[in-house]
Every structure is written in C-alpha cells, then in structure tokens.
Enzyme design. Structure first.
Site, short mmCIF file in Angstrom:
data_model
loop_
_atom_site.label_atom_id
_atom_site.label_comp_id
_atom_site.label_asym_id
_atom_site.label_seq_id
_atom_site.Cartn_x
_atom_site.Cartn_y
_atom_site.Cartn_z
N MET A 108 30.89 38.30 34.20
CA MET A 108 31.94 37.49 33.57
C MET A 108 32.74 38.46 32.70
O MET A 108 32.17 39.19 31.89
CB MET A 108 31.33 36.37 32.74
CG MET A 108 32.35 35.39 32.24
SD MET A 108 33.30 34.60 33.57
CE MET A 108 32.33 33.13 33.90
N ASP A 120 39.39 47.77 42.67
CA ASP A 120 38.54 46.87 43.48
C ASP A 120 39.34 46.25 44.61
O ASP A 120 38.83 46.09 45.73
CB ASP A 120 37.96 45.77 42.59
CG ASP A 120 37.06 46.33 41.51
OD1 ASP A 120 36.45 47.40 41.75
OD2 ASP A 120 36.96 45.72 40.43
O1 RIB Z 1 36.79 47.11 38.07
C1 RIB Z 1 36.97 46.07 37.13
C2 RIB Z 1 35.64 45.43 36.82
O2 RIB Z 1 34.82 46.37 36.18
C3 RIB Z 1 35.72 44.25 35.88
O3 RIB Z 1 35.90 43.03 36.54
C4 RIB Z 1 34.41 44.34 35.10
O4 RIB Z 1 33.55 43.27 35.31
C5 RIB Z 1 33.79 45.68 35.50
O5 RIB Z 1 32.78 45.51 36.42
#
Ligand code: RIB
Length: 293
Positions: free
Chosen positions: A12, A238
């Site tokens: 979260m 991501d």
């Molecule tokens: O890469 C971004 C993510 O890094 C975030 O959502 C946070 O939870 C960390 O894992």
C-alpha cells in the site's frame, strides 16, 4: 494474448506531496496525502493486464485491511490471484512515498512480501511453467528470486528481472536471465559491483525522461523519451516492465517491445498514483500515432 507470470511485491503506497523535503530533524508542512495500491510486482502486473496480457501473480499479503483491499484490487484489474498467499504472522507491505519536484523518494517496509519464500515459489511451479514470460523485481527475498529463475530456466521460460531496489546479483543467476531492466542508478551500481561490460545484450536501461538504451544485433540502440505533462513519476519504471513483458509474451521483437513500453511509461506519469496513469493498449497506440505525426 501472451501469458505473463509476475512474482513480486504488493504494497500500500502512502504518499505525501511537498514543495520542500525536510532536512534531518526538521518538520515541514506538506500538501496532499493519498493512499494508492502499489508495490513493484503488483504495479507491473496491473500494467501488463491493462495492456491486454493474461497475468498470473505469485506473492503475499497480510491478513489485514490493506491485504484484503490490495488483493481485491488486483482481481478487479483482471490479475489472477491464485498464487497470492495470505499470512497472519506479518502485516501487508507498505511504501512511504514523498513526492516533490516532479520526482519520488520511496521507503518500503516489505512486511508480508518477505513471506514469499523459495518454498512458496516452488508451490506455484505450474504457473511459472505455463507462462510465456516471467517478470521479477527485488522486493521479495533474493533466495526466492533465485529459485523462481531456476524454475523458469528448467522450463525454458524467458525471464525479465527488474533489479529494483538494487541488490547484488549472483553471476550464476544472471546467466539464466533473458533481460535485466535497471534504471540509470541501478545500472551504475551493477557496473561498480559486478561489471556490466559482458551483459550488454541482456541490458535494457531506463533513463526517465531521457528514454531507453538497449542493445540488439550487437549494436547499442536508443529510444528517446517522450514529452508529457508530469503529475507523478511513481510506477513509470513498473509500467515500462509490465508493457515490455506483455509485448515480448506477445512475440513482438525486442525493438518493437521497447518502443511500445517507452510510450506506455510516458503515459503512466500523467496521473497520480503508481497505477493511476497506466494506459490501455489502445491509448498507447493512439499516443504513438500522435507522436509520429
Ligand atoms: O516502483 C514504485 C513502487 O515502489 C511503489 O508503488 C512502492 O510500493 C514501491 O514498491
């Protein structure tokens, strides 16, 4: 539709926007606070799923409110959650995020992500075996990442490792990885610790607004960054990884996949929250067409 298996973290994200980052011992008054679904693993899974991939997730949440919300959220995004275990011994992972000057600073308390042990990974061997590609990051224990790479290797499933947050990687594991996707800071750390000279064919380096550097047919190639209105850069890397895996699972060439993923990552920063701006496939296609004109 390609099948992507993501093995990784679920957090979260608790974010605060501020004009000024506090110095040691200082308190500052910030702006808005928000709670968003996050975790590098979950973000990458949602990115791939929104773009149309079939996504299976292997990970862990605590038996608490955040855990319930985050698992439900992944399901609502079309991610298969049969590989997510629920533990009552530790709380769900949390990330503390400071947003300032169009960039982010993140501290993760991994919590239940540490419950993704090598044994848990082995328990879901069938999911790994049936995937077209496996996507990993480093917010679960390194031993579990290594075990996942071994299982994928055994079944000849290609692996993308996003080495974030950076930790030292063993040479024997790197040999079994198809692509490594560090950002510039992580690539510099890899260079210092293990040297990246021999790894050029596996490296896809993300450089934020500067774009991407990678190598194909023994040549270094660059894809330039795309200019957008930045609201929140959290999750851009991501989105890149989720999009890259979705494209490669769909049999696209590396060049096509990198080009597409770069455009998806650019779009992702135009909304708040790690997953807020993650685009659909059609949105990426429209954006690329507009850019080319
Ligand atoms: O890469 C971004 C993510 O890094 C975030 O959502 C946070 O939870 C960390 O894992």
């Amino acid at each position: 539709m390609g099948k992507v298996c993501v093995i990784g973290s679920i957090n979260m994200d608790l974010t605060i926007e501020t004009d000024r980052i506090p110095a040691k011992g200082e308190t500052v008054l910030g702006n808005r606070f928000n709670e968003y679904p996050g975790g590098k693993g979950a973000n990458q899974a949602v990115a791939a799923s929104r773009l149309g991939a079939e996504v299976d997730f292997i990970g862990a949440v605590g038996k608490d409110l955040f855990g319930k919300k985050l698992k439900k959220h992944l399901q609502s995004e079309g991610v298969q959650t049969n590989g997510i275990i629920e533990t009552d011994t530790i709380e769900t992972g949390v990330a503390n995020i400071i947003l300032s000057q169009q960039d982010n600073r993140i501290i993760v308390a991994p919590g239940a992500n540490n419950a993704v042990t090598p044994t848990v990974v082995e328990q879901f061997e069938e999911i790994i075996k049936n995937a077209d590609i496996v996507l990993l990051q480093l917010e679960i224990p390194m031993k579990s990442v290594e075990r996942a790479v071994d299982i994928a290797w055994k079944h000849q499933v290609p692996v993308i490792l996003n080495p974030a947050p950076y930790q030292k990687l063993s040479k024997s594991m790197i040999e079994k990885i198809t692509y490594l996707t560090p950002n510039e800071l992580e690539a510099a750390e890899m260079q210092t610790e293990i040297g990246i000279g021999d790894l050029m064919s596996k490296l896809i380096i993300t450089k934020g607004s500067e774009g991407i550097t990678f190598s194909s047919d023994r040549e270094t190639k660059k894809v330039k960054g795309l200019s957008v209105d930045v609201k929140d850069t959290t999750g851009a890397g991501d989105t890149f990884n989720g999009a890259l895996s979705m494209q490669l699972a769909d049999d696209k060439s590396l060049e096509e996949a990198v080009y597409f993923a770069n455009a998806a990552a650019a779009l992702s920063v135009t909304e708040r929250g790690a997953q807020g701006g993650m685009p659909t496939k059609q949105a990426v296609i429209d954006f690329i067409e507009k850019e080319v004109k």
